[in-house]
Design a protein around this motif. Structure first.
Motif, PDB file in Angstrom:
ATOM      1  N   TYR A 209     -34.633 -27.136 -47.779  1.00  0.00           N
ATOM      2  CA  TYR A 209     -33.593 -26.503 -46.958  1.00  0.00           C
ATOM      3  C   TYR A 209     -32.236 -27.208 -47.068  1.00  0.00           C
ATOM      4  O   TYR A 209     -31.392 -27.105 -46.173  1.00  0.00           O
ATOM      5  CB  TYR A 209     -34.038 -26.366 -45.496  1.00  0.00           C
ATOM      6  CG  TYR A 209     -34.572 -24.972 -45.231  1.00  0.00           C
ATOM      7  CD1 TYR A 209     -33.686 -23.904 -45.114  1.00  0.00           C
ATOM      8  CD2 TYR A 209     -35.935 -24.717 -45.170  1.00  0.00           C
ATOM      9  CE1 TYR A 209     -34.149 -22.615 -44.920  1.00  0.00           C
ATOM     10  CE2 TYR A 209     -36.415 -23.427 -44.974  1.00  0.00           C
ATOM     11  CZ  TYR A 209     -35.509 -22.381 -44.843  1.00  0.00           C
ATOM     12  OH  TYR A 209     -35.972 -21.108 -44.658  1.00  0.00           O
ATOM     13  N   SER A 238     -23.537 -22.278 -42.847  1.00  0.00           N
ATOM     14  CA  SER A 238     -24.304 -21.934 -41.648  1.00  0.00           C
ATOM     15  C   SER A 238     -25.782 -22.130 -41.976  1.00  0.00           C
ATOM     16  O   SER A 238     -26.350 -21.399 -42.780  1.00  0.00           O
ATOM     17  CB  SER A 238     -24.008 -20.474 -41.280  1.00  0.00           C
ATOM     18  OG  SER A 238     -24.949 -20.020 -40.347  1.00  0.00           O
ATOM     19  N   ARG A 239     -26.368 -23.141 -41.386  1.00  0.00           N
ATOM     20  CA  ARG A 239     -27.775 -23.455 -41.692  1.00  0.00           C
ATOM     21  C   ARG A 239     -28.669 -22.735 -40.696  1.00  0.00           C
ATOM     22  O   ARG A 239     -28.493 -22.870 -39.490  1.00  0.00           O
ATOM     23  CB  ARG A 239     -28.003 -24.968 -41.631  1.00  0.00           C
ATOM     24  CG  ARG A 239     -27.125 -25.710 -42.591  1.00  0.00           C
ATOM     25  CD  ARG A 239     -27.462 -27.182 -42.589  1.00  0.00           C
ATOM     26  NE  ARG A 239     -28.586 -27.495 -43.451  1.00  0.00           N
ATOM     27  CZ  ARG A 239     -29.214 -28.667 -43.446  1.00  0.00           C
ATOM     28  NH1 ARG A 239     -28.862 -29.598 -42.591  1.00  0.00           N
ATOM     29  NH2 ARG A 239     -30.209 -28.890 -44.287  1.00  0.00           N
ATOM     30  N   ARG A 240     -29.622 -21.996 -41.201  1.00  0.00           N
ATOM     31  CA  ARG A 240     -30.465 -21.202 -40.298  1.00  0.00           C
ATOM     32  C   ARG A 240     -31.941 -21.575 -40.368  1.00  0.00           C
ATOM     33  O   ARG A 240     -32.703 -21.213 -39.498  1.00  0.00           O
ATOM     34  CB  ARG A 240     -30.257 -19.719 -40.589  1.00  0.00           C
ATOM     35  CG  ARG A 240     -28.852 -19.267 -40.195  1.00  0.00           C
ATOM     36  CD  ARG A 240     -28.683 -17.778 -40.288  1.00  0.00           C
ATOM     37  NE  ARG A 240     -28.531 -17.322 -41.658  1.00  0.00           N
ATOM     38  CZ  ARG A 240     -27.379 -17.321 -42.327  1.00  0.00           C
ATOM     39  NH1 ARG A 240     -26.274 -17.733 -41.739  1.00  0.00           N
ATOM     40  NH2 ARG A 240     -27.321 -16.886 -43.561  1.00  0.00           N
ATOM     41  N   GLY A 243     -34.344 -19.101 -39.324  1.00  0.00           N
ATOM     42  CA  GLY A 243     -34.072 -18.426 -38.055  1.00  0.00           C
ATOM     43  C   GLY A 243     -32.966 -17.392 -38.260  1.00  0.00           C
ATOM     44  O   GLY A 243     -32.564 -17.118 -39.392  1.00  0.00           O
ATOM     45  N   ALA A 244     -32.462 -16.829 -37.202  1.00  0.00           N
ATOM     46  CA  ALA A 244     -31.406 -15.827 -37.316  1.00  0.00           C
ATOM     47  C   ALA A 244     -30.343 -16.066 -36.261  1.00  0.00           C
ATOM     48  O   ALA A 244     -30.633 -16.558 -35.181  1.00  0.00           O
ATOM     49  CB  ALA A 244     -31.988 -14.434 -37.168  1.00  0.00           C
ATOM     50  N   LYS A 245     -29.093 -15.729 -36.654  1.00  0.00           N
ATOM     51  CA  LYS A 245     -27.986 -15.873 -35.703  1.00  0.00           C
ATOM     52  C   LYS A 245     -27.181 -14.597 -35.756  1.00  0.00           C
ATOM     53  O   LYS A 245     -26.878 -14.108 -36.843  1.00  0.00           O
ATOM     54  CB  LYS A 245     -27.069 -17.027 -36.160  1.00  0.00           C
ATOM     55  CG  LYS A 245     -27.476 -18.385 -35.664  1.00  0.00           C
ATOM     56  CD  LYS A 245     -26.419 -19.411 -36.107  1.00  0.00           C
ATOM     57  CE  LYS A 245     -26.986 -20.820 -36.077  1.00  0.00           C
ATOM     58  NZ  LYS A 245     -26.188 -21.765 -36.846  1.00  0.00           N
ATOM     59  N   THR A 247     -23.776 -12.521 -35.580  1.00  0.00           N
ATOM     60  CA  THR A 247     -22.341 -12.784 -35.746  1.00  0.00           C
ATOM     61  C   THR A 247     -21.605 -11.590 -35.130  1.00  0.00           C
ATOM     62  O   THR A 247     -21.350 -10.607 -35.815  1.00  0.00           O
ATOM     63  CB  THR A 247     -21.972 -12.954 -37.239  1.00  0.00           C
ATOM     64  OG1 THR A 247     -22.650 -11.939 -37.979  1.00  0.00           O
ATOM     65  CG2 THR A 247     -22.358 -14.296 -37.775  1.00  0.00           C
TER      66      THR A 247
END
Ligand code: IPE
Ligand code: IPE
Ligand code: MG
Length: 250
Positions: A209, A238-240, A243-245, A247
């Motif tokens: 990662y 942007s390190r995920r 996972g999810a973010k 925007t």
């Protein structure tokens, strides 16, 4: 012998805990100047020291540098011989300076084939700096990511055979304990100089990662400022981690 920095260390929002560097491009740097490849390796020594100084200033905790891969034995006998001797020279020339900086030196790599005298100098540097609490600088010498995993698997299967680990119960934690530098965390920033965009068998498990940053700069031209540019680039990622973010539109 040490370079003067060209600008003060920036205040980074996020500093990678572990940076790994494929120090590539020495041969091209030398050949483009009409020099032999070995002159390129020589010029890489100052780059390494400056980058170590820059990593310390930035507050990086672990720096792992690729100095000789398990595939580099394919090079000419002259270049291999030079690189073996050069690794010893660099360790001898620089270990006191690194020790003064509080650097803890570690070696990642395989014993078979590696010159005994190189192993002796790597281990002497580890011993000299073992009580330091500053940057952990791992020299990857005769290192291969696949080989590291195979060595770990072989040692785990022995533990299974002797009953220390139950069959079918090998975990990520038990495998990580068998890596060459088990205390090193996952790589956050994986950096390669010279424009090549591949990992070349470096830290396969540890980099799953990592943020990959490939820079055109050839290794002998690399400085602490180049490292800082890469850290700034890391800060924009942007390190995920799967996972999810969201925007949101605003
Ligand atoms: C990296 O530079 C140093 C080692 C692999 C030891 P190279 O020697 O690979 O330089 P290029 O890639 O040929 O320019
Ligand atoms: C990787 O560079 C190894 C080191 C920097 C020590 P190489 O120059 O050997 O890698 P390839 O052959 O371009 O993939
Ligand atoms: Mg190369």
């Amino acid at each position: 012998m040490l370079r003067d920095p060209q600008r003060p260390c920036p205040k980074f929002e996020t500093v990678p805990n572990h940076i790994s560097i494929v120090m590539d491009g020495n041969g091209r740097w030398a050949n483009s100047r009409g020099l032999t490849r070995t002159e390129g390796h020589r010029a890489g020594e100052a780059a390494l020291l400056d980058v170590v100084a820059g990593a310390i200033e930035a507050g990086v905790k672990y720096l792992t540098v690729y100095a000789f891969s398990t595939e580099n034995w394919k090079r000419s006998p002259e270049e291999v011989k030079f690189l073996m001797g050069f690794n010893k020279e660099v360790l001898r020339r620089r270990r006191d300076q690194l020790n003064e900086w509080g650097v803890k030196i570690r070696w990642a790599g395989r014993r078979p084939k590696l010159w005994a005298s190189v192993i002796a100098d790597l281990e002497a540097a580890e011993k000299l700096t073992k009580n330091n609490h500053g940057l952990v600088l791992t020299m990857a010498v005769n290192y291969g990511g696949r080989q590291e995993l195979l060595d770990a698997i072989n040692s785990l299967t022995q533990k299974v055979a002797s009953g220390k680990i139950k069959p079918g119960r090998i975990s990520a934690k038990s495998l990580e304990a068998e890596l060459y530098v088990p205390e090193a965390p996952d790589v956050d920033l994986f950096l390669r100089s010279s424009g090549e965009q591949r990992t070349s068998n470096f830290l396969l498990w540890q980099s799953s990662y990592a943020e990959l940053v490939f820079l055109e700069t050839l290794w002998p031209d690399f400085t602490r400022e180049t490292l800082w540019l890469a850290i700034e680039e890391f800060g924009r990622r942007s390190r995920r981690f799967g996972g999810a973010k969201d925007t949101p539109l605003n």
